[in-house]
Design an enzyme around this catalytic site. Structure first.
Site: not given
Length: 398
Positions: A118, A206
């Protein structure tokens, strides 16, 4: 402003961020053609909506079915999956039960996944810096990781004056357990992300998941970009990417009239002047057991016409069972608000409880205008009194 995944990847690629090959498709036929032009043998068909959790979601009428991100092994299978997605409503955690209609799909080449990570960039308002957040738990919601495994979240702050440096990338790479050529690939990827973030005036980038391939390369398997609305005038090419069909029609209508409106999921509509007072109003409604249906700031230069439009927008939400108007008259005069409230209540045939709290410039005149209107307006003396009265009125009306 938000954009679709496929649009985000086009922008990121311009800054050197590695993304899989892919093509947008509006019809099943276009999806099949797109797959035929991509390297196989695995293809990924992705529903394009402004919401996360697409893969874990389901389509309306099929709660036990597959989600909006699926694998295919031939162009013909891609066509079949596109037929099953386009035109249907996809429901995810972020869309709520109403879901979002899928109008297009993104057909992407599969890649060899060795690990999922991530990585995101956002503005840290507390430090006035760009924060880089990373985790070894790729594919999971970062909020869930933070709650269950906070030790697995890495965070680095970047001073905007000096910008990003190699040591930032190395610190994160080592923390993520990257080795060898993976570190160089990660550094290039991160630098590209940072340049895109600053160059496009983003508020969030993101990448979840960030994939480490079997050859040690970094690839953005998914991408989310959000932009600072106040900076869009500098980026007309970005503003053209806006998809109004993905936005709340009430928020779009509010913007046309210079109103700052954000839809929420409560039942008490709020009409306030000033963002700070609006936030306080929502907080005190919650304190007294109610739930705000919106954030609406009419601003300091509101007119009677603008207040009327604000009422129409609030009442266009079928969940609204009461309205609270709270105004502190500084630049905004209380009598103007009162005239707008009375005009709006008459024009829209108001049939829900209305509580009004006025204070400040021309407050006596404003209260007199409402008192002489003959409308069932509930006057309040202060903010706490207003919140208590509107919550009570909504419960009694219900």
């Amino acid at each position: 402003m938000n954009i679709h995944e496929y649009q985000a990847k086009v922008l990121l690629k311009q800054y050197g961020v590695a993304v899989p090959q892919g093509q947008i498709a509006w019809t099943p036929e276009e999806a099949e053609t797109a797959a035929a032009g991509l390297p196989g043998p695995i293809y990924v068909v992705k529903s394009q909506i402004h919401a996360g959790g697409r893969g874990a979601g389901h389509f309306a009428g099929d709660p036990g079915g597959k989600g909006g991100v699926r694998l295919a092994r031939s162009p013909e299978e891609v066509r079949g999956l596109a037929e099953a997605m386009i035109g249907r409503t996809l429901i995810t955690k972020q869309t709520g039960p109403a879901g979002r209609k899928v109008r297009r799909v993104y057909v992407e080449a599969g890649c060899a996944i060795a690990r999922e990570l991530y990585l995101s960039l956002l503005i840290d308002r507390s430090t006035s810096r760009v924060a880089i957040v990373a985790s070894v738990e790729g594919g999971m919601e970062i909020e869930q990781v933070a709650a269950l495994h906070p030790e697995k979240i890495l965070r680095v702050s970047i001073d905007p004056v000096t910008g990003i440096s190699g040591f930032h990338a190395r610190r994160l790479a080592y923390g993520l357990g990257l080795q060898g050529r993976q570190i160089g690939s990660f550094t290039k990827f991160l630098f590209g992300m940072y340049q895109a973030f600053t160059g496009l005036d983003c508020s969030v980038i993101e990448i979840n998941p960030l994939v480490v391939t079997d050859t040690g390369d970094m690839v953005a398997l998914d991408a989310k970009l959000a932009f600072d609305d106040s900076a869009l005038f500098r980026h007309p090419e970005v503003e053209k990417l806006r998809d109004e069909s993905e936005e709340d029609p009430k928020e779009l209508e509010a913007a046309k009239h210079g109103l700052n409106y954000v839809a929420l999921d409560g039942n008490i509509g709020c009409l306030v002047n000033g963002a700070g007072l609006a936030m306080a109003t929502m907080d005190i409604i919650k304190l007294y057991g109610g739930s705000p249906a919106n954030f609406l700031d009419v601003g300091g230069g509101a007119t009677k016409e603008r207040v009327t439009e604000a009422f129409k927008i609030i009442l266009s939400d079928p969940h609204v069972e009461g309205i609270l108007v709270t105004i502190f008259g500084g630049i905004m005069r209380c009598d103007v608000i009162a005239e707008g409230v009375v005009a709006a209540a008459r024009e829209v045939s108001l049939d829900v409880p209305l509580v009004v709290r006025l204070e400040g410039t021309n407050v006596a005149l404003g209260k007199d205008i409402m008192a002489r209107s003959g409308l069932p307006i509930i006057a309040a003396d202060n903010l706490a009194d207003a919140a208590e009265k509107v919550v009570k009125a909504v419960k009694e009306a219900g």
